[in-house]
Design an enzyme around this catalytic site. Structure first.
Site, PDB file in Angstrom:
ATOM      1  N   PHE A 149      -6.310  -5.163  10.187  1.00  0.00           N
ATOM      2  CA  PHE A 149      -6.130  -6.613  10.270  1.00  0.00           C
ATOM      3  C   PHE A 149      -5.365  -6.938  11.566  1.00  0.00           C
ATOM      4  O   PHE A 149      -4.350  -6.303  11.861  1.00  0.00           O
ATOM      5  CB  PHE A 149      -5.349  -7.075   9.048  1.00  0.00           C
ATOM      6  CG  PHE A 149      -5.317  -8.563   8.871  1.00  0.00           C
ATOM      7  CD1 PHE A 149      -6.363  -9.228   8.241  1.00  0.00           C
ATOM      8  CD2 PHE A 149      -4.249  -9.309   9.335  1.00  0.00           C
ATOM      9  CE1 PHE A 149      -6.329 -10.592   8.079  1.00  0.00           C
ATOM     10  CE2 PHE A 149      -4.211 -10.687   9.173  1.00  0.00           C
ATOM     11  CZ  PHE A 149      -5.257 -11.328   8.540  1.00  0.00           C
ATOM     12  N   ASP A 179       0.146  -0.858   4.633  1.00  0.00           N
ATOM     13  CA  ASP A 179       0.002  -2.272   4.322  1.00  0.00           C
ATOM     14  C   ASP A 179      -0.875  -2.396   3.075  1.00  0.00           C
ATOM     15  O   ASP A 179      -2.022  -1.932   3.063  1.00  0.00           O
ATOM     16  CB  ASP A 179      -0.647  -2.997   5.521  1.00  0.00           C
ATOM     17  CG  ASP A 179      -0.672  -4.503   5.319  1.00  0.00           C
ATOM     18  OD1 ASP A 179      -0.712  -4.953   4.156  1.00  0.00           O
ATOM     19  OD2 ASP A 179      -0.664  -5.234   6.326  1.00  0.00           O
ATOM     20  N   TYR A 191       0.091 -13.793  -1.628  1.00  0.00           N
ATOM     21  CA  TYR A 191      -0.865 -14.873  -1.966  1.00  0.00           C
ATOM     22  C   TYR A 191      -2.279 -14.399  -2.199  1.00  0.00           C
ATOM     23  O   TYR A 191      -3.149 -15.185  -2.486  1.00  0.00           O
ATOM     24  CB  TYR A 191      -0.853 -15.963  -0.887  1.00  0.00           C
ATOM     25  CG  TYR A 191      -1.036 -15.490   0.536  1.00  0.00           C
ATOM     26  CD1 TYR A 191      -2.298 -15.170   1.019  1.00  0.00           C
ATOM     27  CD2 TYR A 191       0.051 -15.380   1.400  1.00  0.00           C
ATOM     28  CE1 TYR A 191      -2.468 -14.731   2.322  1.00  0.00           C
ATOM     29  CE2 TYR A 191      -0.110 -14.938   2.708  1.00  0.00           C
ATOM     30  CZ  TYR A 191      -1.372 -14.617   3.161  1.00  0.00           C
ATOM     31  OH  TYR A 191      -1.535 -14.182   4.438  1.00  0.00           O
ATOM     32  N   LYS A 192      -2.536 -13.099  -2.068  1.00  0.00           N
ATOM     33  CA  LYS A 192      -3.891 -12.570  -2.317  1.00  0.00           C
ATOM     34  C   LYS A 192      -4.002 -12.191  -3.795  1.00  0.00           C
ATOM     35  O   LYS A 192      -3.973 -13.053  -4.648  1.00  0.00           O
ATOM     36  CB  LYS A 192      -4.177 -11.432  -1.348  1.00  0.00           C
ATOM     37  CG  LYS A 192      -4.274 -11.956   0.090  1.00  0.00           C
ATOM     38  CD  LYS A 192      -4.390 -10.855   1.122  1.00  0.00           C
ATOM     39  CE  LYS A 192      -4.504 -11.482   2.514  1.00  0.00           C
ATOM     40  NZ  LYS A 192      -4.198 -10.513   3.578  1.00  0.00           N
ATOM     41  N   ARG A 221     -18.171 -11.779   2.664  1.00  0.00           N
ATOM     42  CA  ARG A 221     -17.164 -11.013   1.937  1.00  0.00           C
ATOM     43  C   ARG A 221     -16.925 -11.619   0.556  1.00  0.00           C
ATOM     44  O   ARG A 221     -16.713 -12.822   0.426  1.00  0.00           O
ATOM     45  CB  ARG A 221     -15.877 -11.043   2.755  1.00  0.00           C
ATOM     46  CG  ARG A 221     -14.824 -10.085   2.285  1.00  0.00           C
ATOM     47  CD  ARG A 221     -13.676 -10.055   3.259  1.00  0.00           C
ATOM     48  NE  ARG A 221     -12.915 -11.302   3.219  1.00  0.00           N
ATOM     49  CZ  ARG A 221     -11.619 -11.385   3.496  1.00  0.00           C
ATOM     50  NH1 ARG A 221     -10.946 -10.315   3.840  1.00  0.00           N
ATOM     51  NH2 ARG A 221     -10.996 -12.534   3.438  1.00  0.00           N
TER      52      ARG A 221
HETATM   53  C1  LIG Z   1      -3.694 -10.984   4.723  1.00  0.00           C
HETATM   54  C2  LIG Z   1      -3.106  -9.903   5.562  1.00  0.00           C
HETATM   55  C3  LIG Z   1      -1.943 -10.128   6.285  1.00  0.00           C
HETATM   56  C4  LIG Z   1      -1.324 -11.481   6.279  1.00  0.00           C
HETATM   57  O1  LIG Z   1      -0.176 -11.597   7.036  1.00  0.00           O
HETATM   58  P1  LIG Z   1       0.670 -12.949   6.983  1.00  0.00           P
HETATM   59  O2  LIG Z   1       1.924 -12.600   7.637  1.00  0.00           O
HETATM   60  O3  LIG Z   1       0.800 -13.335   5.544  1.00  0.00           O
HETATM   61  O4  LIG Z   1      -0.113 -14.002   7.683  1.00  0.00           O
HETATM   62  C5  LIG Z   1      -1.409  -9.061   7.010  1.00  0.00           C
HETATM   63  N1  LIG Z   1      -2.005  -7.854   7.004  1.00  0.00           N
HETATM   64  C6  LIG Z   1      -3.142  -7.620   6.317  1.00  0.00           C
HETATM   65  C7  LIG Z   1      -3.761  -6.270   6.336  1.00  0.00           C
HETATM   66  C8  LIG Z   1      -3.733  -8.636   5.585  1.00  0.00           C
HETATM   67  O5  LIG Z   1      -4.857  -8.416   4.906  1.00  0.00           O
END
Ligand SMILES: *Cc1c(COP(=O)(O)O)cnc(C)c1O
Length: 420
Positions: free
Chosen positions: A129, A198, A223-224, A379
């Site tokens: 990401f 992560d 939030y996921k 997705r």
């Molecule tokens: C969704 C996601 C994030 C989100 O980071 P924020 O700081 O909440 O914007 C970070 N890393 C990964 C791998 C994600 O999927």
């Protein structure tokens, strides 16, 4: 062939079927985007309203003590710990995933470089990401290190005597491909490096065993799959062997051993509390707790193992039905078929039109999302807490209709929005 009747029979036998009632899902929506933003827990509106009206409105400043506000990052951290194989008092809910990554990656680099000076690289995956790569790039620039990016299957071979830290996202956000955390952590350790994971697409989605995998640091998103609401606080875990070895760089007063002593010198708090920074968003914390409670409600029904079983059954069914009903429309599969390598989502590929197909599906109430790339990706996230096998059947039927009637070619589905 799997029929709608078969899917309904699977729902009737599903031991987790009652959990759907914990969510306020809109009528007519099949929600396949819980991997981007989990849906609203039934309990959240009333709970947040109470925090506003009573705790803030009447309790005022007293609520830091009387309503347990001060303890929230730790209390929620302990709930998250049960979902990711961490121990009590090892996790705090706080800040965002990006910010927490900055903290733990700084800590990991400092410890790795103290133990083995001369190590110069962070190894990660090219399709990680972007925020993870950007944070790593920033730290590399600050410390004169190198970020070494490789393809998914090349990670193990890229770890060598120059590696300070292996930084990976457990489940890839684009493809749903899952790394073997235990194996890669062991390879990193054997090479003298540390492993930062992560869990944005794995906490609450797949079984995670941080202690069992002997990981060093982990962060994840609220939030996921944890259903904490838009911008919910994220979380951070540090293995106890490292927790007190480092002052994390965002050493704000909430990470102090005695914040309310108001001393002018800094003394880090013992344990994971030193990974806090400043005052936390209490209303968002309260909402996050409602999201966590939807997952904890699955504990008596088999917990993450039962959720994982259903998640794999849902994604298997989706793949099978797409192949049965949507063959010949140029769709490919980016997600691994092997259960050991699959997270809780299915990503389809298409050379052209992926964005418009997703928009046409959303107009029909089937909410997935689009990720640009080569090829582009459609997705679909599958959350076993509230999805029914019947929903999977209907989602594929909508996809078939969007494709077979060229509905996606309509102009209104071909205009790009800011957030995809
Ligand atoms: C969704 C996601 C994030 C989100 O980071 P924020 O700081 O909440 O914007 C970070 N890393 C990964 C791998 C994600 O999927």
């Amino acid at each position: 062939m799997t029929s709608l009747t078969d899917c309904r029979a699977l729902d009737a036998q599903d031991p987790l079927r009652s959990l759907r009632e914990l969510f306020a899902l809109p009528e007519g929506v099949i929600y396949l985007d819980g991997n981007s933003l989990g849906p609203l827990p039934q309990a959240a509106p009333e709970r947040v309203a109470r925090a506003v009206r009573e705790e803030w409105g009447e309790g005022l400043i007293r609520s830091w003590n009387t309503a347990g506000w001060y303890e929230l990052p730790r209390r929620l951290g302990d709930k998250i710990a049960t979902l990711v194989g961490a121990g009590e008092h090892e996790v705090v809910a706080t800040d965002s995933t990006s910010i927490n990554l900055y903290k733990v990656l700084s800590a990991a680099l400092a410890i790795a470089c103290a133990d083995a000076p001369g190590r110069r690289t962070i190894v990660s995956e090219r399709s990680n990401f972007p925020t993870d790569l950007y944070i790593a790039e920033g730290l590399c620039r600050e410390r004169g290190l190198t970020l070494k990016l490789v393809e998914h299957e090349e990670v193990a071979g890229a770890i060598d005597a120059d590696t300070a830290v292996l930084m990976l996202t457990h489940v890839n956000y684009r493809t749903g491909a899952m790394h073997d955390m235990r194996e890669l952590t062991a390879i990193a350790h054997a090479a003298g490096a540390l492993a930062v994971w992560d869990l944005a697409h794995s906490a609450g989605a797949v079984e995670v065993d941080l202690r069992g995998a002997d990981a060093d640091f982990a962060i994840g998103c609220g939030y996921k799959y944890l259903n904490g609401g838009p911008g919910a606080p994220a979380f951070v875990w540090v293995h106890p062997r490292h927790a007190e070895r480092f002052w994390q760089p965002l050493s704000g007063w909430w990470s102090h051993a005695a914040p309310f002593a108001f001393t002018h010198d800094y003394q880090p708090a013992p344990g994971i509390a030193r990974y806090l920074c400043g005052t936390q968003p209490i209303l968002s914390m309260v909402a996050l707790e409602c999201g966590l409670d939807t997952l904890l409600a699955a504990q008596p029904l088999g917990g993450m193992a039962a959720l994982r079983r259903k998640s794999l059954a849902l994604t298997d069914l989706f793949i099978r039905l797409v192949e049965q009903h949507c063959g010949g429309y140029g769709l490919g599969l980016a997600t691994p078929r092997d259960h050991r390598l699959r997270g809780s989502q299915v990503c389809l590929t298409r050379e052209t039109g992926a964005y418009a197909i997703v928009q046409a599906l959303i107009a029909r109430g089937v909410i997935g999302d689009f990720r640009a790339g080569r090829p582009d990706i459609l997705r679909f996230g599958f959350t076993p807490l509230y999805l029914r096998f019947e929903d999977v059947w209907h989602a594929v039927e909508h996809l078939r209709q969007v494709l077979s009637e060229d509905e996606w070619q309509r102009p209104e589905f071909n205009q790009q929005h800011a957030v995809t």
